[in-house]
Design a protein around this motif. Structure first.
Motif, mmCIF file in Angstrom:
data_model
loop_
_atom_site.group_PDB
_atom_site.id
_atom_site.type_symbol
_atom_site.label_atom_id
_atom_site.label_comp_id
_atom_site.label_asym_id
_atom_site.label_seq_id
_atom_site.Cartn_x
_atom_site.Cartn_y
_atom_site.Cartn_z
ATOM 1 N N GLU A 107 2.001 10.622 -36.355
ATOM 2 C CA GLU A 107 1.106 10.200 -37.437
ATOM 3 C C GLU A 107 1.221 11.155 -38.623
ATOM 4 O O GLU A 107 1.301 10.744 -39.777
ATOM 5 C CB GLU A 107 -0.347 10.162 -36.944
ATOM 6 C CG GLU A 107 -1.278 9.778 -38.074
ATOM 7 C CD GLU A 107 -2.750 9.958 -37.753
ATOM 8 O OE1 GLU A 107 -3.149 9.728 -36.602
ATOM 9 O OE2 GLU A 107 -3.492 10.326 -38.690
ATOM 10 N N VAL B 72 8.238 4.255 -37.621
ATOM 11 C CA VAL B 72 7.148 3.363 -37.207
ATOM 12 C C VAL B 72 7.646 2.399 -36.132
ATOM 13 O O VAL B 72 6.969 2.147 -35.133
ATOM 14 C CB VAL B 72 6.571 2.585 -38.415
ATOM 15 C CG1 VAL B 72 5.603 1.514 -37.954
ATOM 16 C CG2 VAL B 72 5.868 3.539 -39.363
ATOM 17 N N GLY B 73 8.882 1.897 -36.327
ATOM 18 C CA GLY B 73 9.476 1.005 -35.329
ATOM 19 C C GLY B 73 9.581 1.708 -33.980
ATOM 20 O O GLY B 73 9.198 1.157 -32.935
ATOM 21 N N PHE C 200 -3.809 7.605 -43.364
ATOM 22 C CA PHE C 200 -2.841 7.048 -42.424
ATOM 23 C C PHE C 200 -2.501 5.591 -42.702
ATOM 24 O O PHE C 200 -1.335 5.221 -42.738
ATOM 25 C CB PHE C 200 -3.361 7.225 -40.991
ATOM 26 C CG PHE C 200 -2.427 6.661 -39.967
ATOM 27 C CD1 PHE C 200 -1.160 7.194 -39.785
ATOM 28 C CD2 PHE C 200 -2.811 5.585 -39.177
ATOM 29 C CE1 PHE C 200 -0.289 6.677 -38.849
ATOM 30 C CE2 PHE C 200 -1.948 5.064 -38.236
ATOM 31 C CZ PHE C 200 -0.689 5.602 -38.068
ATOM 32 N N LEU D 298 10.783 6.363 -42.451
ATOM 33 C CA LEU D 298 9.441 5.839 -42.206
ATOM 34 C C LEU D 298 9.515 4.529 -41.418
ATOM 35 O O LEU D 298 8.809 4.337 -40.424
ATOM 36 C CB LEU D 298 8.732 5.614 -43.542
ATOM 37 C CG LEU D 298 7.249 5.238 -43.499
ATOM 38 C CD1 LEU D 298 6.420 6.445 -43.133
ATOM 39 C CD2 LEU D 298 6.791 4.713 -44.845
ATOM 40 N N VAL D 299 10.407 3.625 -41.870
ATOM 41 C CA VAL D 299 10.545 2.330 -41.192
ATOM 42 C C VAL D 299 11.020 2.543 -39.757
ATOM 43 O O VAL D 299 10.436 2.006 -38.800
ATOM 44 C CB VAL D 299 11.535 1.416 -41.952
ATOM 45 C CG1 VAL D 299 11.764 0.124 -41.187
ATOM 46 C CG2 VAL D 299 11.013 1.110 -43.345
ATOM 47 N N GLN E 155 7.899 4.199 -32.957
ATOM 48 C CA GLN E 155 6.562 4.470 -32.413
ATOM 49 C C GLN E 155 6.032 3.262 -31.648
ATOM 50 O O GLN E 155 5.450 3.398 -30.576
ATOM 51 C CB GLN E 155 5.630 4.816 -33.565
ATOM 52 C CG GLN E 155 4.321 5.425 -33.115
ATOM 53 C CD GLN E 155 3.385 5.599 -34.288
ATOM 54 O OE1 GLN E 155 3.806 5.953 -35.377
ATOM 55 N NE2 GLN E 155 2.115 5.339 -34.071
ATOM 56 N N VAL E 156 6.263 2.065 -32.246
ATOM 57 C CA VAL E 156 5.803 0.843 -31.581
ATOM 58 C C VAL E 156 6.485 0.711 -30.219
ATOM 59 O O VAL E 156 5.842 0.467 -29.194
ATOM 60 C CB VAL E 156 6.110 -0.401 -32.453
ATOM 61 C CG1 VAL E 156 5.760 -1.678 -31.705
ATOM 62 C CG2 VAL E 156 5.336 -0.325 -33.757
ATOM 63 N N GLY F 214 4.439 10.761 -40.494
ATOM 64 C CA GLY F 214 4.367 9.524 -41.264
ATOM 65 C C GLY F 214 3.633 9.730 -42.579
ATOM 66 O O GLY F 214 4.070 9.250 -43.625
ATOM 67 N N ARG F 215 2.508 10.470 -42.531
ATOM 68 C CA ARG F 215 1.743 10.693 -43.766
ATOM 69 C C ARG F 215 2.560 11.519 -44.759
ATOM 70 O O ARG F 215 2.573 11.241 -45.956
ATOM 71 C CB ARG F 215 0.420 11.385 -43.447
ATOM 72 C CG ARG F 215 -0.620 10.415 -42.861
ATOM 73 C CD ARG F 215 -1.986 11.057 -42.720
ATOM 74 N NE ARG F 215 -2.021 11.950 -41.554
ATOM 75 C CZ ARG F 215 -2.229 13.263 -41.612
ATOM 76 N NH1 ARG F 215 -2.445 13.842 -42.772
ATOM 77 N NH2 ARG F 215 -2.238 13.975 -40.512
ATOM 78 N N LEU G 8 12.070 6.617 -46.950
ATOM 79 C CA LEU G 8 11.534 5.295 -46.619
ATOM 80 C C LEU G 8 12.193 4.759 -45.346
ATOM 81 O O LEU G 8 11.521 4.216 -44.460
ATOM 82 C CB LEU G 8 11.766 4.323 -47.785
ATOM 83 C CG LEU G 8 11.375 2.862 -47.518
ATOM 84 C CD1 LEU G 8 9.863 2.722 -47.436
ATOM 85 C CD2 LEU G 8 11.924 1.942 -48.597
ATOM 86 N N SER G 9 13.515 4.943 -45.247
ATOM 87 C CA SER G 9 14.222 4.477 -44.056
ATOM 88 C C SER G 9 13.701 5.192 -42.818
ATOM 89 O O SER G 9 13.490 4.576 -41.768
ATOM 90 C CB SER G 9 15.726 4.708 -44.193
ATOM 91 O OG SER G 9 16.176 4.181 -45.413
ATOM 92 N N ARG H 254 5.236 3.243 -27.698
ATOM 93 C CA ARG H 254 3.890 3.005 -27.218
ATOM 94 C C ARG H 254 3.827 1.844 -26.231
ATOM 95 O O ARG H 254 3.125 1.912 -25.234
ATOM 96 C CB ARG H 254 2.934 2.758 -28.378
ATOM 97 C CG ARG H 254 1.590 3.404 -28.067
ATOM 98 C CD ARG H 254 0.623 3.325 -29.190
ATOM 99 N NE ARG H 254 -0.073 2.047 -29.190
ATOM 100 C CZ ARG H 254 -0.699 1.573 -30.243
ATOM 101 N NH1 ARG H 254 -0.679 2.231 -31.360
ATOM 102 N NH2 ARG H 254 -1.329 0.430 -30.165
ATOM 103 N N TYR H 255 4.565 0.771 -26.549
ATOM 104 C CA TYR H 255 4.422 -0.408 -25.702
ATOM 105 C C TYR H 255 5.291 -0.376 -24.468
ATOM 106 O O TYR H 255 4.955 -0.960 -23.456
ATOM 107 C CB TYR H 255 4.663 -1.682 -26.514
ATOM 108 C CG TYR H 255 3.554 -1.836 -27.506
ATOM 109 C CD1 TYR H 255 2.287 -2.233 -27.068
ATOM 110 C CD2 TYR H 255 3.723 -1.477 -28.837
ATOM 111 C CE1 TYR H 255 1.240 -2.301 -27.950
ATOM 112 C CE2 TYR H 255 2.675 -1.539 -29.719
ATOM 113 C CZ TYR H 255 1.438 -1.959 -29.276
ATOM 114 O OH TYR H 255 0.400 -2.008 -30.152
ATOM 115 N N ILE I 205 11.094 -4.712 -40.154
ATOM 116 C CA ILE I 205 12.309 -4.745 -39.342
ATOM 117 C C ILE I 205 12.699 -6.192 -39.038
ATOM 118 O O ILE I 205 13.859 -6.581 -39.160
ATOM 119 C CB ILE I 205 12.104 -3.922 -38.044
ATOM 120 C CG1 ILE I 205 11.999 -2.441 -38.404
ATOM 121 C CG2 ILE I 205 13.251 -4.159 -37.063
ATOM 122 C CD1 ILE I 205 11.569 -1.532 -37.269
ATOM 123 N N MET J 286 0.266 4.055 -45.050
ATOM 124 C CA MET J 286 1.671 3.924 -44.641
ATOM 125 C C MET J 286 2.093 2.467 -44.563
ATOM 126 O O MET J 286 3.283 2.148 -44.647
ATOM 127 C CB MET J 286 1.878 4.565 -43.278
ATOM 128 C CG MET J 286 2.291 6.008 -43.344
ATOM 129 S SD MET J 286 2.152 6.747 -41.717
ATOM 130 C CE MET J 286 3.377 5.838 -40.811
#
Lengths: 157, 431
Positions: A49, A31-32, B57, A27-28, A34-35, A52-53, A24-25, A38-39, B250, B60
């Motif tokens: 992706e 995703v963080g 997806f 995953l968090v 990844q954001v 993540g799945r 889970l950690s 990307r930005y 977060i 998640m």
């Protein structure tokens, strides 16, 4: 006084939960990250992706197996609670037996599925899908053992 | 309907009512169907269907939204929202009952779980209401009723699951459900105002000076940044639901651990562990639902029902009456996520034939199922509120009846005024 086998089951469940927390950690954090990627850098790694799945599925199966041990799965118990005590015990045993049978089936055919999935490769990372599908027999195998112990021991908190 | 199909439904219902875990009841009835119908060749595919059902997806976002809710709950952050609600609506007659509803609306923007709302808001407001002279049953009834706003207003776990199993845009569904969430809060406040007028409920003595209002808003500013972050980024198409869930998780961790310091590192482990278990309990149902859906598809149930609806040539409003009645009854028996996994994929194409907007449909289904959280036998919100208020289930059910009625009025409004759900998504470009 819990017997050695109960203590072992508690320990296995605790380890599984720690592994789940680790996934889970990841995953968090993933995703963080990844954001941010990307930005700020305009890139999304192709495999993110997919990973993540896999993380979600394994976290789910671990959490589901632990919840078999802790008897926390979502159920409707208000009707059963209104029945006579003896009937309650019988129904409880029958339910545990059904769950045990299902976990056995899912483990058995899960092994077959894993065998088949050695030949299938994932889209992004090109790894054999068997590695991810292996979660099925492993966690349902553990759920089977938890359920078996629960059935033998009767009602547990 | 074939005999095995009838047996399949009967077995599911019997197992559910006899208390078998929902996820296993879904799989067990499907396995029974395969055994009785002689479809042995499908048995080895059961684990694969389960896996693929979870391999979506957007799912998640589920653990991420659960984690946010757990952190906000454990970090006592609802207290700040309650304080703000108190300053804003506490001076009305029936002040604390209004505060309860308004706080639920604010809180629903942070977590999408009704039970989380009851734990966070009921824990504070039920004792406070009893101290002010409200009956414990009434305090619990307001808490339970207003908690169903949580799964409607984004972020909402139920909506994430709805979007993932029906392939509907989650951003669009989130945008569609915001106004209906506010409508439900408003109709409940109208009821409270009427009850306050009739029974002479008191207002709360609150400091309403501009300084106090500014201070309460300032205290709630950071927690309220979470719903703004989630809604603006998802509805505006800046982030996917998963990314917004990650950002919210977060942000809430930083808020509770670094800024307010209401959660220590030591307290974090049990929060994460609860999130893992709850994720397992919820997402496994989505996987099990995929096996259940496979049986329905194998028996051609979706196509039969679609043909049936097309032949009847119902006007949309009649279809909606049937839809509402069906989901209200289902919601009394089956938890919202499971009901969505079982029925939404079938109902979506049927509603399309009748010409109902898919985002409007999603809002109606989610609201219906949440109203079921307030009625036995499922009634999890009633039971959770009763556990805090200790008022007895009978008095609580009686005190909840007016709220049930007003929620149904709200449901009717949302059903028959589609613009309430469809305007906002259209404005921001979901169609």
């Amino acid at each position: 006084m819990p017997s050695p086998i109960d203590r072992l089951a508690d320990r296995v469940s605790a380890i599984l939960q720690i592994l789940g927390v680790a996934l889970l950690s990841l995953l968090v954090i993933g995703v963080g990250a990844q954001v941010i990627f990307r930005y700020f850098f305009g890139v999304t790694p192709q495999w993110s992706e997919e990973v993540g799945r896999y993380l979600l599925i394994h976290t789910t199966l671990m959490g589901a197996a632990v919840s078999v041990h802790t008897r926390e799965h979502i159920r409707l118990d208000i009707i059963v609670k209104a029945l006579p005590a003896l009937l309650q015990v019988l129904i409880d045993r029958a339910n545990r037996l059904i769950a045990l049978g299902l976990f056995g089936l899912l483990t058995w055919y899960g092994i077959e599925t894993v065998d088949f999935m050695w030949g299938q490769r994932s889209q992004g990372l090109r790894i054999p899908l068997a590695w991810s599908f292996m979660g099925l027999p492993v966690y349902f195998g553990l759920a089977f053992l938890f359920a078996l112990l629960g059935l033998v021991r009767g009602r547990r908190a | 309907m074939s005999l095995e199909l009838a047996l399949f439904f009967a077995a599911f219902l019997a197992l559910l009512l006899l208390g078998l875990e929902v996820a296993w009841a879904l799989i067990a009835s499907s396995v029974l169907y395969m055994l009785v119908g002689g479809h042995y060749q499908f048995l080895p595919l059961v684990p694969e269907r389960l896996y693929q059902g979870m391999d979506i997806f957007v799912l998640m976002a589920v653990p991420l939204f659960i984690l946010t809710g757990e952190v906000i709950g454990a970090g006592n952050i609802a207290d700040r929202l309650i304080h703000l609600a108190n300053v804003v609506v506490g001076w009305l007659k029936g002040g604390l009952a209004h505060v309860n509803i308004a706080a639920s609306l604010l809180f629903s923007g942070i977590t999408g779980i009704a039970l989380g709302d009851i734990a966070a808001i009921g824990r504070v407001l039920i004792p406070a209401m009893v101290k002010e002279g409200y009956s414990a049953a009434y305090a619990a009834a307001v808490t339970a009723s207003s908690s169903i706003i949580g799964p409607l207003v984004p972020p909402s776990l139920v909506i994430v699951i709805y979007g993932s199993v029906t392939n509907t845009s989650i951003g669009g569904l989130f945008a569609a459900a915001i106004v209906p969430g506010i409508v439900i809060a408003l109709v409940q406040m109208v009821l409270v105002a009427w009850q306050a007028h009739r029974s002479g409920f008191e207002a709360v003595k609150v400091d309403r000076s501009p300084r106090a209002v500014v201070r309460a808003s300032g205290d709630a500013l950071l927690p309220l940044a979470i719903p703004v972050l989630i809604v603006v980024s998802i509805v505006g198409g800046v982030m996917t639901p998963t990314e917004a869930g990650g950002a919210a998780a977060i942000f809430s961790l930083v808020l509770a651990m670094a800024i307010y310091r209401t959660i220590t590192v030591r307290q974090l482990a049990p929060i994460l562990a609860r999130t893992v278990r709850f994720t397992g309990q919820l997402v496994i149902i989505v996987g099990a639902g995929a096996i259940f859906s496979w049986v329905m598809a194998n028996e051609n149930v979706p196509r039969m029902l679609q043909g049936f609806v097309a032949d009847l040539d119902l006007p949309a409003w009649t279809f909606l009456v049937v839809l509402n009645l069906f989901f209200l009854v289902i919601g009394m028996l089956i938890d919202p996520s499971t009901a969505i996994v079982m029925f939404a994929p079938i109902v979506v194409p049927m509603a399309a034939i009748v010409g109902i907007d898919p985002l409007h449909l999603g809002t109606i289904i989610v609201l219906n199922l949440n109203i079921g959280l307030l009625t036995p036998p499922l009634g999890v919100c009633l039971f959770a509120a009763e556990r805090i208020a200790l008022c007895g289930l009978g008095p609580l059910i009686r005190a909840t009846l007016p709220f049930l009625a007003i929620n149904v009025v709200g449901l009717a409004l949302i059903t028959y005024v589609p613009a309430l759900s469809t305007t906002l998504p259209r404005l921001v470009g979901f169609d």
